[in-house]
Enzyme design. Sequence first.
Site, short mmCIF file in Angstrom:
data_model
loop_
_atom_site.label_atom_id
_atom_site.label_comp_id
_atom_site.label_asym_id
_atom_site.label_seq_id
_atom_site.Cartn_x
_atom_site.Cartn_y
_atom_site.Cartn_z
N ALA A 66 0.83 -1.20 0.00
CA ALA A 66 0.00 0.00 0.00
C ALA A 66 0.87 1.25 0.00
CB ALA A 66 -0.92 0.00 1.22
N GLY A 110 0.14 -5.39 0.45
CA GLY A 110 -0.99 -5.42 -0.47
C GLY A 110 -0.67 -6.03 -1.81
N GLU A 113 -0.99 -9.70 -1.25
CA GLU A 113 -2.41 -10.00 -1.12
C GLU A 113 -3.11 -9.97 -2.48
OE1 GLU A 113 -3.67 -8.43 3.27
OE2 GLU A 113 -2.76 -6.93 1.92
N GLU A 133 3.34 -6.09 7.30
CA GLU A 133 2.52 -5.01 7.86
C GLU A 133 2.75 -4.78 9.35
OE1 GLU A 133 0.07 -6.20 4.20
OE2 GLU A 133 1.44 -7.14 5.63
#
Length: 259
Positions: A66, A110, A113, A133
């Site tokens: 992210a 992310g 993911e 994270e």
Amino acid sequence: MVLQNVEYVKKDKLAFITINRPEVRNALNKETLDEIMDAMGRASEDAEVGLVVFTGKGEKSFAAGADINQLKEKSAVDALKPEGMQQVYDKIESFEKPTIAMINGYALGGGCELAMACDIRIASTNAKLGLPELNLSIIPGAGGTQRLARLVGKGKALEMILTGKVIDADEALQYGLVTEVVAPEELQDKVEEVSKKILAKGPLAVQLAKVSVHMGAETDMKTGLMLEKLSQAILFNSEDKNEGTKAFLEKRSAVFQGK
């Protein structure tokens, strides 16, 4: 929508959705996620597209997570909103056409993911994957805690998430996080080779196989088997089943119509 952070390119029956922010290692900000949704809509509506490939621009990153500049502004309310990275990835996982993550470098947070939301993950030897994270005192919040455990097992998922461990492509292959590993210069050829095999199958069967596996994994065995049976009933009544069996008996390639 004019795409600025994402490239959408068609090649034969493939749609390539490429995150185009190499200057920030293809970090995923809100604008990029919105453009991914737009690109997926184009692929969904295009009858010529049979499979979608996700990748990142350049040779270093698939998607390095992210966008931290936006992340630092997030509040509790933002995490609970009905739109966001988790919802985008849910859409990718349930997409009616098969998806492949072409992992050409770092796939962190992310980005990892995103790859896990795809049906198949093919990585280059220089790929690195992980969910770091917790270094920011947050957790993987776009499906990472759930999909990683389902792919590699709870023990390995907990190790990776709690330590923030980043693994290379060979270790990812060992644990089942990716399905194949090839040299960087061979990556796109391998993805297209695998895509060709999938595209040779009946598209309705591919779609219902996805539904049976994804949804069956979320329920008990008896319910999953009933879902499988109902999917098969639909296929038994399809024109493509008639064409597939006829082509097999006639020793020729089937010509499927998705009906």
